[in-house]
Design a protein around this motif. Sequence first.
Motif, mmCIF file in Angstrom:
data_model
loop_
_atom_site.group_PDB
_atom_site.id
_atom_site.type_symbol
_atom_site.label_atom_id
_atom_site.label_comp_id
_atom_site.label_asym_id
_atom_site.label_seq_id
_atom_site.Cartn_x
_atom_site.Cartn_y
_atom_site.Cartn_z
ATOM 1 N N ASP A 1 33.536 -56.358 82.719
ATOM 2 C CA ASP A 1 34.290 -57.622 82.799
ATOM 3 C C ASP A 1 35.328 -57.727 81.682
ATOM 4 O O ASP A 1 36.336 -58.404 81.832
ATOM 5 N N HIS A 2 35.049 -57.087 80.545
ATOM 6 C CA HIS A 2 36.050 -57.070 79.471
ATOM 7 C C HIS A 2 37.216 -56.169 79.870
ATOM 8 O O HIS A 2 38.358 -56.395 79.495
ATOM 9 N N ILE A 3 36.889 -55.096 80.611
ATOM 10 C CA ILE A 3 37.899 -54.079 80.913
ATOM 11 C C ILE A 3 38.712 -54.480 82.141
ATOM 12 O O ILE A 3 39.939 -54.460 82.137
ATOM 13 N N SER A 4 37.993 -54.847 83.202
ATOM 14 C CA SER A 4 38.611 -54.980 84.514
ATOM 15 C C SER A 4 39.214 -56.368 84.698
ATOM 16 O O SER A 4 38.654 -57.348 84.238
ATOM 17 N N PRO A 5 40.355 -56.451 85.405
ATOM 18 C CA PRO A 5 40.959 -57.766 85.634
ATOM 19 C C PRO A 5 40.075 -58.593 86.557
ATOM 20 O O PRO A 5 39.623 -58.079 87.576
ATOM 21 N N ALA A 6 39.834 -59.851 86.217
ATOM 22 C CA ALA A 6 39.020 -60.693 87.102
ATOM 23 C C ALA A 6 39.400 -62.141 86.903
ATOM 24 O O ALA A 6 39.852 -62.532 85.835
ATOM 25 N N GLY A 7 39.214 -62.941 87.957
ATOM 26 C CA GLY A 7 39.446 -64.374 87.839
ATOM 27 C C GLY A 7 40.920 -64.724 87.956
ATOM 28 O O GLY A 7 41.719 -63.957 88.476
ATOM 29 N N SER A 8 41.254 -65.908 87.461
ATOM 30 C CA SER A 8 42.626 -66.366 87.663
ATOM 31 C C SER A 8 43.543 -65.721 86.635
ATOM 32 O O SER A 8 43.093 -65.221 85.608
ATOM 33 N N ILE A 9 44.830 -65.752 86.929
ATOM 34 C CA ILE A 9 45.815 -65.078 86.081
ATOM 35 C C ILE A 9 46.327 -66.088 85.051
ATOM 36 O O ILE A 9 46.961 -67.077 85.406
ATOM 37 N N ALA A 10 46.005 -65.843 83.769
ATOM 38 C CA ALA A 10 46.390 -66.784 82.710
ATOM 39 C C ALA A 10 47.915 -66.828 82.571
ATOM 40 O O ALA A 10 48.577 -65.808 82.684
ATOM 41 N N ARG A 11 48.428 -68.037 82.280
ATOM 42 C CA ARG A 11 49.892 -68.201 82.288
ATOM 43 C C ARG A 11 50.599 -67.409 81.203
ATOM 44 O O ARG A 11 51.783 -67.107 81.317
ATOM 45 N N SER A 12 49.870 -67.097 80.118
ATOM 46 C CA SER A 12 50.546 -66.393 79.023
ATOM 47 C C SER A 12 50.374 -64.879 79.137
ATOM 48 O O SER A 12 50.827 -64.140 78.281
ATOM 49 N N SER A 13 49.696 -64.429 80.199
ATOM 50 C CA SER A 13 49.329 -63.007 80.262
ATOM 51 C C SER A 13 50.483 -62.127 80.718
ATOM 52 O O SER A 13 51.484 -62.602 81.251
ATOM 53 N N ALA A 14 50.302 -60.806 80.532
ATOM 54 C CA ALA A 14 51.319 -59.845 80.958
ATOM 55 C C ALA A 14 51.509 -59.901 82.475
ATOM 56 O O ALA A 14 52.632 -59.775 82.976
ATOM 57 N N ALA A 15 50.400 -60.114 83.206
ATOM 58 C CA ALA A 15 50.518 -60.176 84.670
ATOM 59 C C ALA A 15 51.349 -61.391 85.073
ATOM 60 O O ALA A 15 52.150 -61.334 86.009
#
Length: 959
Positions: free
Chosen positions: A749-763
Amino acid sequence: GSPYQPAIEALESHPEKKFYNVSKLGGAKYDTLPYSIRVLFESSVRNCDGFLVKETDAMNILDWKTKQNHVEVPFCPARVVLQDFTGIPAMVDFAAMREAVRNAGGDPVKVNPACPTDLTVDHSLQIDFGKCAIQNAPNPGGGEQKPLARLSPLKPPLRKLPPCRGQGSCQGSCGAGEAGRSSGPFSAQIENTPILCPFHLQPVPEPETVLKNQEMEFGRNRERLQFFKWSSKVFENISIIPPEIGMAHQVNLEYLSRVVFDVKDFLHPDSVVGTDSHTTMVNGLGILGWGVGGIETEAVMLGMPLTLTLPEVVGCELTGTVSPFATSIDIVLSITKHLRQADVAGKFVEFFGSGVSQLSVADRTTIANMCPEYGAILSFFPVDNVTLKHLKHAGFDKAKLEVTEAYLKAVKLFRNDESSSREPQYSQVVQVSLSSIIPYVSGPKRSQDRVAVNNMKSDFQACLNEKSGVKGFQIAAEKQNDIVPVQYEGNEYKLSHGCVVIAAVISCTNNCNPSVMLAAGLLAKKAVEAGLVVKPYIRTSLSPGSGMVTHYLSSSGVLPYLSKLGFEVVGYGCSTCVGNMAPLPEAIRNAIKQGDLIACGVLSGTKNFEGRLCDCVRANYLASPPLVVAYAIAGTVHIDFDTEPLGTGFNGKSIYLRDIWPTRQELHAVEEERVISSMFKELKEKMEKGNKRWNLLEAPESTLFPWDLKSTYIRCPSFFDKLAKEAVPPQAVENAHVLLFLGDSVTTDHISPAGSIARSSAAAKYLTSKGLTPREFNSYGARRGNDAVMTRGTFANIKLLNKFIGKPAPKTIHFPSGQTLDVFEAAELYQKEGIPVIILAGKKYGLGSSRDWAAKGPFLLGVKAVLAESYEKVHRSQLIGIGIAPLQFRPGENPSTLGLTGREQFSILFPPDLLPRMTLDIKTSTGKVFSVIALFENNMEITLYKNGGSLNFVARRFL
């Protein structure tokens, strides 16, 4: 080919059919193996190629008795079931592989999944009709909602409901909440028919949003659906169950079951792995199967075996006969309770004994489905006569059934009640006596207080005596026999303590629930035929809850009998439904208050146990649906069913409960012959017609997928960028920087993307650059077909503790410039500069459930190797499967004992003749040299690593 070819024989009754005669091959040892292990043995014999599956593997399985828990064995399941969007990454990889094979000069048409793959598309496309209608109804009801089973109701043409807003168990990850950009040609074809209640065919009131959102529903998932449609057209071995076809999820899984595979006249047992948590239910049909992660299913589709530790098998022996009044739910819950106490975690469970044939297939699949609750990997019911009878009703034709039976008997995979002297030897045996299972009700105040039905009369009496508390009502002895006469609708009735005034048959969450609801219907039918009635003042109601129950009740013809006893349908929110749930008549309320009576409600579902009923009802009992009907007829809970009649029937005859209780045989007969056969007939018709919108959906026909460069959902990943005909020997890693310096127990869970996409994130930055607003980001789960989003989401967990940063944050230091950046941004800079990166970690790296992007993400970030103190087994093999080297510090060593800061640069040399668990030297830029272990367990893993992971290894086979 397999070295076991001499074991191929023709089937006596059908000489054109061939099979591996594993029982001859295995001799006396085979005869003592549990049935589930026999299936593993057959698979290893048939798939033995000396590389992925070796002869020693087959022999290890045959020696199960001594080898269980000590060896790893490969297993090649016969097929794969993907649920919905978990299927996207795998299919995207196959599409990308076609591209790469063509670019390297091979024939892309040859690139197909290695085994039959069924994809059920319903998860984010079907929002449970009943659930929404019930939520919007003035009177909620209809049982607990189970998040996974998406049930669609039956006849009327239903319209889509509002998209998921993430309030459900999915937290929005079901992908049903993304904004639809393409209205396209579809919007015109969606008729605005109102939602109808499936019973009364009257409109259900709906909120305005429904109308606005329904056009978006298909548009929102359209791009992914088109990709699926393309996949189903161009790939062999892929079949797709389109949206809106599925009855219940379980029916889909059963519809896909083969039991015995017949591939070009070659027979072998069916077996399956799937990304669907319900996969284990197929073990109830004698099909070995369990749920695995996305990356394992993809490996199986690529033709790689799964690896599992040869498991212990717990035999669960069922003896005795079931009490006639015990329902399926009583049996299932009792068996699962025994298994929970027996410690079966991580083991196979297999059922045997004379009692097994008393369980219907619905009971078996429910017990098998509940595996996670008692921790077993699976619960296996070998095929027997009950299974064959069921398959006949589920649409297997006569010829297929004959071959199935003959084959299973030839390889000793058929369980016979008669020859029970030859039971397999199990690791341990748990005995469950079916005779000890008696029906209970719960109450009168708390649902955990259980009362055996045959003690009900004395227990209620005790409650009247006991002082006020969790059970007691403290009624004075001289008042306990009080009778209050009451006038109602022109007749006089006598009310006393224990009188039933509310009886509600509510569908509960248990998945063997439909057959228990059917039992209530059959009891009602026999009661009406015997001339019994329910007193008119009792508030009776029926809340079917799910489409599956609706189907059971309508196709079996019991609804008119239930309604004759006053059990009318409520809970769908149409006006008729709502009218049926009126409060208690005033005369009755006054009589109860005046006599200070303990009046009772009897319900079969836990919904609002206390608050639902009116305040003058002080005792509430939870009972099975048929018992609710029985207590309603009796009009009181103060009754001993064995000695007192329920009431008087035609000709003044006393009718007892035993006279009208449906036997298990009657129940199974109606269930199999009427309900199940109509269900599969309907599903077959739906499958053949398909779904209107799915059929109209246009999808390309090209061999290669025409990637849409503007798409933010589906993108061609770069796993195959270096695909050449010959594998390159492992390249040295020179002057690598450390991307992340992590501690112990870093989870997937630390490694893999999961859940909603945070607004400040690279994604988020990437999606914004593509013109999306935060409202349209959706979740990582919904975008797992886009590697650009997933790579940016790798190590983006805010709880990530990187020692370079010193506090939890998804950040790291880019050493050449000294900047603190998002993990993705640092990795991107390193890649531009041509600097390889590695990860330093502590113990148990990669703990937690397997996630398909936990290895793919780091690979695309440019990670060449992970250097850790120890690994979670599954994650280690996934790193090799994608082409990352798992290296381990020597025992007693770690970064601090070696004096590493993580700011050095590291160089690792891989010799051309790499061997399993070889010691390698690592040089650092500070002049330090230390040794590590290359954590490859066998030559197959080294071959995969040299090929750049399993994707490239498989792609090369097509060149």
